[in-house]
Design an enzyme around this catalytic site. Structure first.
Site, PDB file in Angstrom:
ATOM      1  N   TYR A  54       5.042 -22.253  49.414  1.00 19.48           N
ATOM      2  CA  TYR A  54       5.900 -21.103  49.083  1.00 19.48           C
ATOM      3  C   TYR A  54       5.787 -20.729  47.605  1.00 19.48           C
ATOM      4  CZ  TYR A  54       9.816 -18.231  47.806  1.00 19.48           C
ATOM      5  OH  TYR A  54      10.562 -17.212  47.282  1.00 19.48           O
ATOM      6  N   HIS A  84       9.921  -7.133  39.611  1.00 22.27           N
ATOM      7  CA  HIS A  84      11.274  -7.671  39.427  1.00 22.27           C
ATOM      8  C   HIS A  84      11.947  -7.183  38.142  1.00 22.27           C
ATOM      9  CE1 HIS A  84      10.192 -10.054  42.804  1.00 22.27           C
ATOM     10  NE2 HIS A  84      11.233 -10.864  42.730  1.00 22.27           N
ATOM     11  N   ASN A 196      12.219 -17.580  38.198  1.00 18.93           N
ATOM     12  CA  ASN A 196      13.239 -18.419  38.810  1.00 18.93           C
ATOM     13  C   ASN A 196      13.970 -19.182  37.709  1.00 18.93           C
ATOM     14  OD1 ASN A 196      12.415 -19.823  42.076  1.00 18.93           O
ATOM     15  ND2 ASN A 196      13.223 -17.848  41.517  1.00 18.93           N
ATOM     16  N   TYR A 278      58.711 -18.788  24.723  1.00 12.73           N
ATOM     17  CA  TYR A 278      57.628 -19.615  25.252  1.00 12.73           C
ATOM     18  C   TYR A 278      56.315 -19.453  24.483  1.00 12.73           C
ATOM     19  CZ  TYR A 278      60.338 -20.625  29.499  1.00 12.73           C
ATOM     20  OH  TYR A 278      61.280 -21.048  30.396  1.00 12.73           O
ATOM     21  N   ARG A 281      57.051 -21.922  21.783  1.00 13.83           N
ATOM     22  CA  ARG A 281      57.455 -23.244  22.241  1.00 13.83           C
ATOM     23  C   ARG A 281      56.375 -23.909  23.106  1.00 13.83           C
ATOM     24  NH1 ARG A 281      62.302 -24.041  26.298  1.00 13.83           N
ATOM     25  NH2 ARG A 281      62.691 -21.890  25.675  1.00 13.83           N
ATOM     26  N   PHE A 327      17.775 -22.944  41.917  1.00 12.17           N
ATOM     27  CA  PHE A 327      17.957 -21.694  41.168  1.00 12.17           C
ATOM     28  C   PHE A 327      19.336 -21.074  41.383  1.00 12.17           C
ATOM     29  CE2 PHE A 327      15.385 -20.744  45.069  1.00 12.17           C
ATOM     30  CZ  PHE A 327      16.448 -20.336  45.858  1.00 12.17           C
ATOM     31  N   GLU A 411      18.114 -14.217  51.302  1.00 11.07           N
ATOM     32  CA  GLU A 411      19.023 -14.682  50.256  1.00 11.07           C
ATOM     33  C   GLU A 411      20.421 -14.186  50.622  1.00 11.07           C
ATOM     34  OE1 GLU A 411      16.992 -12.991  46.918  1.00 11.07           O
ATOM     35  OE2 GLU A 411      15.226 -14.242  47.260  1.00 11.07           O
TER      36      GLU A 411
END
Length: 496
Positions: A54, A84, A196, A278, A281, A327, A411
């Site tokens: 792969y 990409h 990746n 608060y 405090r 990844f 995915e």
């Protein structure tokens, strides 16, 4: 100074040191050998294996069933990078891009990615020469790593994409020509190794953790000045209270507040008020919880920046090439969302203290001016702080709570960790602005307590601040003073 990339543990403190002090990088001999050994193993595996591997001899994502011929393996990697590079939006800031490069080098250096030595060394060339690839904030879903931003980061290695060098934007081809370099020719799997990984998410996380640490400490200091100006009671900082609820951050904050207030005339004078709101405090409980959150987040980031996160993982010594899921950004997406919530709370309680300082109580004039009515004084800086805090709250919707399937369903669960990182970046900057506004108000309020003095530590900070921002007698244009207050927080040494 030079930092040697090795198998040794890389800490966030070391990253901060490398970036701030302008270190150069070089590979240790052991690291060079690991990279070469892994590459040789991968080349032999490709040459001798009859089974598809792969991302090495196949397409990517849902195209994993399509085998690629040996003569096309290099083009496969180039095509991956080009296709990409789909980033949009604002640019990732250069200081984060530099951390991205460092983290990518570190990840590839372990010898589990199959990159060639010259590819890793060219990344080092970019780092050492302050060459910043143009990377965009939007595009990563944080699943198959940070595919889109890492494509933009690494395109210039092969003479594509764009970079910024000495303030000038130029193409990847132009920077190679200017530096006298030849663009890298990618081997099998290299494009995938470069794209990746979680280095975009991790770079935002490291940057945020570094600045969150500074702001966490600074928030205590500013809160102490506000506490003094508001004539608060020290009782809530007594360590006996916190030892019966022993959260580490809570105890550390209470001790820090007592240290900051040591020797204060204001803190030690008799009090007519029985209790404080608060926001004063509960400083140890709120600031302390933020410290504990940061401590947890840093522990997760520490693992991530010392990991190999591309896919497949090449294990030469075990004779394995394993396609899995290192990844995936979930391990750091959740903590980044958590840190955003913590830092938002730090800004939230800060704005509440600012509100109290301008409210015309405890002997302070309304809006911290001697003649309110004629002057609006510090009325509107609190509006600004409120606006920023509200925006922080909207940014605290966890990105990691969402997932949109990609790559034709291959995915089918993604982390959205990159969105968590960019949101966290905004929350950090917003929190810094809110704390700066609190300091602006606290210093003004403290001047109305004269002739009584605060502690030596608080008085020193007040004195340093007054060299940058003056006491406001009558209405003035305020935004330059807020900007100077932000810069003061960045430059002042609070003895962190």
């Amino acid at each position: 100074m030079t930092h040697k990339i090795s198998a040794g543990h890389l800490t966030q403190d070391k990253i901060e040191e490398i970036i701030l002090n302008g270190y150069t990088l070089e590979l240790s001999e052991e690291t060079r050998e690991r990279i070469i050994h892994c590459r040789q193993y991968l080349d032999e595996k490709v040459a001798n294996s009859k089974q598809p591997i792969y991302g090495v001899t196949t397409g990517f994502g849902s195209l994993c069933k399509i085998s690629i011929g040996e003569e096309q393996l290099s083009q496969l990697q180039i095509n991956l990078m080009m296709s990409h590079a789909c980033g949009v939006g604002e640019r990732v800031p250069n200081d984060i891009v530099k951390i991205m490069i460092l983290l990518k080098i570190q990840s590839l250096s372990y010898g589990y990615s199959g990159c060639k030595l010259d590819t890793v060394e060219r990344l080092i060339d970019f780092f050492n020469n302050d060459i910043y690839p143009i990377v965009y904030n939007q595009g990563s879903v944080g699943a198959s790593g940070d595919l889109v931003p890492l494509a933009h980061l690494c395109l210039p290695l092969v003479g594509l994409g764009e970079v910024e060098y000495r303030g000038k934007r130029m193409s990847g081809a132009e920077i190679h020509a200017q530096m006298g370099w030849t663009p890298i020719r990618l081997g099998s799997k290299e494009g995938l190794a470069l794209l990746n990984g979680t280095q975009n998410m991790s770079a935002f996380a490291v940057w945020a953790a570094i600045h969150a640490k500074r702001l966490s400490y600074t928030a205590d200091v500013i809160a102490a000045m506000s506490f003094e100006a508001y004539d608060g009671r020290k009782d809530p900082f007594n360590l006996a209270v916190h030892l019966v609820r022993p959260h580490k951050g809570q105890i550390a904050t209470a001790a820090h507040m007592l240290d900051l207030l040591k020797g204060s005339e204001l803190a030690d004078q008799p009090k007519s008020n029985v209790q404080d709101p608060y926001s004063f405090r509960c400083i140890p409980q709120v600031h302390g919880a933020c410290k504990d959150t940061l401590s947890y987040v840093k522990s997760v980031i520490d693992i991530e920046i010392n990991a190999t996160t591309d896919n497949p993982t090449v294990c030469p010594d075990e004779d394995l090439i394993i396609s899995a899921g290192n990844f995936h950004g979930e391990p750091i997406a959740l903590p980044m969302d958590f840190l955003a919530i913590a830092m938002s709370e730090l800004s939230n309680i800060s704005e509440r203290r600012t509100y109290k300082l301008v409210s015309g109580t405890r002997g302070l004039p309304s809006f911290l001016v001697a003649e309110p009515g004629l002057n609006s004084g510090f009325m509107i800086p609190q509006y600004t702080a409120a606006s920023i805090v509200s925006q922080n709250k909207t940014l605290c919707m966890p990105s990691s709570a969402d997932s949109i399937p990609t790559s034709q369903g291959q995915e089918d669960h993604v982390s959205m960790g990159a969105n968590a990182g960019t949101k966290l970046y905004k929350v950090i900057l917003n929190t810094e602005r809110v704390l700066a506004i609190e300091l602006f108000n606290a210093a003004q309020a403290l001047d109305f307590r004269r002739p009584l003095k605060s502690s030596p530590k608080i008085e020193k900070i007040h004195e340093d601040y007054r060299r940058v921002v003056p006491f406001i007698k009558n209405d003035e244009v305020m935004y330059p003073y807020i900007a100077k207050s932000v810069e003061f927080l960045r430059q002042e040494n609070f003895d962190i």
